[in-house]
Scaffold this active site. Structure first.
Site, PDB file in Angstrom:
ATOM      1  N   ASP A 153       0.848  -1.197   0.000  1.00 23.45           N
ATOM      2  CA  ASP A 153       0.000   0.000   0.000  1.00 23.45           C
ATOM      3  C   ASP A 153       0.889   1.255   0.000  1.00 23.45           C
ATOM      4  OD1 ASP A 153       1.048  -0.024   2.504  1.00 23.45           O
ATOM      5  OD2 ASP A 153      -0.837  -0.479   3.532  1.00 23.45           O
ATOM      6  N   ASP A 154       0.291   2.386   0.273  1.00 24.20           N
ATOM      7  CA  ASP A 154       1.060   3.627   0.217  1.00 24.20           C
ATOM      8  C   ASP A 154       1.720   3.935   1.553  1.00 24.20           C
ATOM      9  OD1 ASP A 154       0.531   4.051  -2.415  1.00 24.20           O
ATOM     10  OD2 ASP A 154      -1.377   5.040  -2.000  1.00 24.20           O
TER      11      ASP A 154
END
Ligand code: 6R9
Length: 870
Positions: A740-741
């Site tokens: 994910d980020d």
């Protein structure tokens, strides 16, 4: 050197052979090892007086392996369902291939492959086995014992966990159900409950219970100050007294069961004391790492509305005092603007860092710890709580700007941290345990405070920062030689000071720096962790006879590099400026002398956490720090999981450098593809967990919906970890990082969105996109693409200012390593930033940009590449 079946392993000149049980045995340098089809010996068969070489005879059985390989294939075929998808209903598939390996893991292809370090075998085939001596004494000593326990933990979790839970004190036993869960969003609200109805107290179990069992005079906490020579210790009884005093004070100011208390303290004993005091009275502590900025602290205060904030006036990091109280003041002011006021701020007076009279003070709100706490009674009745009552809140980064308040409850967390600690570190009552993490992160909660104390362990708390980032060595050179003449910029000095640590006798350097600081008072310099030098860790290990040492890969890597710096410096000094420099003698050492000049004999088990440990760092940790004796527990887990999820059990099976190996008891890791379909056997994909475990977090404070959306909706029926994972042919798990980020810098989780929102808060920044890039020491570095508002020119000052903005808003650890000027950002037609392309540009993989035709303006990419080197 290689005979018959190639069983001599060499790495970094450290030789190992494998005996007939498949276990490593050390072989002296210059030995010859040969394999034979019958008989085996640990004693040398003969010595050759002319070459000082010894010959060892060893045995193993090749046929057995062949049979095993076939077995595995057959099994894999069984995994196929009617649609030809790799599936199995067997809950043991997580460890399936493991069980097919022979006892002691005699992994023959590996033996054929090696001379390690020269023609490197594939990491997958590189097995490092625990010694027989270690396995014999281990809490779990064989794969069979693990399999038996693991099987029980999955088949009968209620029985498995309630047996363990019964070893703790419960005022009242839990109700009918040991575990009650809904793990599938499709079936309604996500719910996880363990031991509900059970009445207990975690502080009581850490302290009173152990004291009653006779551990009152055992040291609970050793404390080692940042300044060598400053130290202390507390026995279990003394710790309880101090905890009770703080608990009584908190009650007196009106803190009640369920109330939040924010703790913003450095690594002094008062930090675990405060956590335990909150637990004792049923209050919910929320520790904020004392490296977070005022803005970040304010955000947390506003979210959890604490009854009190507990801090310290200042702390020394290396030689530099950090004014924590000033940060708290600013945060309290900020949160007041959002309507959240803090009535009490308890301040620990740390005269080593700042004089009392120099501390800024708000009458009526601020109180000195030392003025009030000692006046309170040293006994305090326990507030009994339900197993499902909250124990603490810990904010962690997510993929949006707003941090998530991860909530853990008392009963399950207690049972889980205690059990994982015991098995993953092979804990014995005689151990001295040191975890280098700060209590501001989950590791400091579960494995500095609760897990070890629940086991009655002796824990070392170290005030100093031991992670250090040795960045730019040519700057070191510049600084040593020419600092004054060259008049470097403030930013350069900061880099120099980061790099320099105390590789050199920094007297002269410090004098120059302080002159510079007078010229520019805002300058922040000398982080100098590993103070006073890079050997501090091992000095501490020897001083306290530490037997279990748990740290982060970033520290391991920085120590590796530090050695190289010494070597570089050494050469440089001799050839160029030897006479001109006032260098400390011990810098003239071999590159691992910072480690090897200390004994480290007490070490038994090493541990790693926070990010994937790369195989070369693993080997260095194993060979140099652990003298090739100490197994490494590479523990994969998260703030959300409360405790270890995938981890070696050090005496039970062979390790592969860089792999977290197999699941802990009760944990069912699954790897799924994009569609959420479980993949079996050798594969890579998204790491999810099936079914709950006692240490799982129960919600995100005040936002159960976000809890479900982030963790349970991406792959219905599972907890989604946010990590990528590969399972190899032997069933070992290899974590591949966040999908994910979220960026993981030196083991600290930072959301890209957090950094972006800090950057765009700068008036001259129009847009920002942040990605993670590989970093040799920190694991990942922060790389920011920045678009400026129209007509603002790029400048060095602006670059520094942007970095400063992030440092101010989040904390120094989140400062971007690189600002890349971006006239535009690559976006899809719907306006979504294509981070995939930015990651490739950041890591200079320009031939792997992929399809850019779907971009709204494909020219942007060309421009960005042109700006790469500007
Ligand atoms: C305990 C902790 C969690 C993230 C996690 C993963 C990474 C942690 C790891 C590891 C590979 C390991 N991570 N341990 N990756 N191998 N042994 O660090 O918690 O701060 O919440 O971070 O850290 O990416 O998802 P937290």
């Amino acid at each position: 050197m290689i005979y018959n079946n190639h069983i001599l392993l060499t790495y970094n000149n450290i030789y190992r052979a494998v005996d007939k049980c498949g276990r490593m045995i050390p072989v002296p340098y210059n030995s010859i090892v040969c394999a034979a089809a019958g008989g085996g010996a640990r004693e040398p068969l003969f010595r050759n007086p002319s070459s000082s070489a010894s010959v060892y005879l060893l045995q193993f059985n090749c046929n057995r392996r062949r049979i095993n390989t076939n077995n595995r294939r057959n099994n894999n075929n069984n995994f196929m369902d009617s649609n030809n998808n790799m599936r199995t209903e067997s809950y043991l598939r997580h460890v399936d291939s493991r069980k097919l390996m022979p006892n002691g893991a005699g992994h023959i292809p590996h033996l054929k492959a090696v001379i390690l370090g020269e023609a490197l075998a594939s990491e997958e085939d590189d097995l490092v086995l625990p010694s027989k001596e270690f396995s014999d004494q281990a809490n779990v000593h064989s794969p069979e014992q693990y399999m038996e326990m693991y099987k029980r933990s999955i088949e009968d979790p209620d029985g498995f966990w309630s047996e363990i839970a019964s070893q703790f004190y419960w005022k009242q036993k839990w109700g009918e159900k040991v575990c009650d869960e809904n793990f599938d969003v499709r079936d309604g609200k996500i719910k996880i409950e363990w031991f509900k109805g059970g009445i207990t107290n975690v502080c009581y179990n850490c302290l009173d219970r152990n004291i009653e069992a006779g551990l009152g005079d055992k040291v609970a906490l050793y404390w080692e100050g940042n300044e060598p020579g400053l130290d202390g210790s507390l026995t279990y009884s003394q710790l309880l007294n101090q905890v009770c005093q703080v608990a009584n004070y908190l009650k007196d100011i009106g803190v009640k069961k369920g109330d939040a208390v924010i703790v913003y303290l450095p690594m002094i004993n008062e930090l675990p004391i405060t956590m335990l005091a909150c637990a004792r009275i049923g209050a919910v502590h929320s520790v904020v790492f004392a490296g977070f900025s005022a803005e970040s602290l304010a955000q947390r205060i506003t979210d959890c509305k604490p009854k009190a904030v507990i801090t310290c006036n200042a702390v020394r990091r290396g030689t530099k005092p950090i004014l924590l109280k000033d940060i708290v003041d600013a945060a309290i002011n900020d949160s007041a603007k959002d309507g959240v006021s803090v009535d009490v701020c308890l301040v620990y007076d740390n005269p080593v860092a700042l004089k009392r009279e120099d501390t800024k003070w708000t009458q009526g709100r601020d109180i000195w710890w030392q003025d009030v706490i000692p006046k309170y009674p040293s006994t305090c009745p326990v507030e009994w709580v339900d197993a499902e009552d909250p124990l603490f809140l810990l904010y962690t980064s997510g993929s949006t700007g707003k941090p998530k308040g991860v909530l853990h409850t008392a009963g399950g967390y207690m049972v889980y941290t205690a059990t994982t600690f015991k098995y993953a570190f092979d804990y014995k009552p005689s151990d001295i345990y040191w975890c280098t993490a700060d209590c501001g992160w989950i590791t400091g909660h579960s494995y500095v405070t609760y897990g070890p104390l629940l086991n009655g362990a002796t824990v070392l708390v170290y005030e100093g920062v031991i992670y250090f980032k040795t960045e730019i060595y040519c700057n070191l050179f510049i600084c040593m030689m020419e600092l004054e003449k060259m008049n470097p910029t403030d930013f350069e000095i900061e880099l120099i000071s980061l790099s320099i640590g105390s590789l050199v006798d920094a007297k002269k350097f410090k004098a120059i720096i302080s002159r510079r600081q007078k010229l520019s008072p805002g300058l922040s310099v000398i982080k100098a962790p590993n103070y006073p030098d890079a050997g501090r860790c091992w000095d501490i290990v020897d001083k306290y006879k530490v037997s279990i040492f748990y740290t982060a890969p970033t520290l391991v890597r920085s120590l590796m590099r530090d050695g190289e710096a010494v070597r570089y410096l050494y050469a440089l000094m001799f050839t160029v400026y030897l006479c001109a420099i006032d260098l400390r003698i011990n810098a003239f050492g071999f590159w691992i002398r910072y480690v090897t000049r200390y004994s480290r004999k007490s070490l038994r088990v090493l541990g790693s956490v926070g990010e994937p440990i790369n195989p070369s760092a693993w080997r260095w940790f194993y060979n140099v720090v652990g003298d090739s004796r100490c197994p490494i527990s590479d523990t994969w887990w998260q703030t959300e999981t409360g405790g270890f999820m995938i981890t070696p059990l050090p005496g039970a099976w062979a390790q592969k450098p860089g792999s977290a190996t197999f699941p802990f008891f009760g944990i069912q890791p699954v790897i799924v593809d994009e569609k959420g379909v479980e993949i079996d056997g050798e594969c890579s994909g998204y790491l999810c967990i099936k079914k709950s475990w006692p240490g799982a977090f129960r919600t995100l404070y005040g936002d159960h919906e976000r809890y479900e959306t982030t963790y349970f909706k991406p792959f219905a029926g599972y907890y989604f970890s946010g990590d990528g994972c590969r399972r190899d042919k032997d069933g070992y798990h290899w974590l591949t990082g966040r999908v994910d980020d979220v960026i993981n810098v030196s083991g600290h989780r930072i959301g890209t969105a957090e950094v972006e929102s800090a950057l765009v808060s700068h008036p001259q920044c129009a847009e920002a996109a942040v990605v993670g890039v590989e970093h040799e020491v920190k694991g990942q570095g922060i790389y920011a693409f920045v678009t400026l508002v129209d007509s603002v020119p790029y400048s060095e000052d602006l670059r520094k200012d942007l970095i400063l903005t992030v440092r101010k808003q989040i904390g120094a650890f989140a400062a971007p390593d690189k600002i890349h000027w971006a006239p535009g950002l690559p976006k899809t037609r719907s306006g979504k930033i294509m981070r995939r392309i930015l990651r490739k540009i950041a890591s200079r993989q320009l031939d792997e940009l992929g399809d850019t035709s779907t971009l709204a303006d494909p020219n942007v990419v060309k421009q960005l590449i042109e700006f790469s080197d500007s």
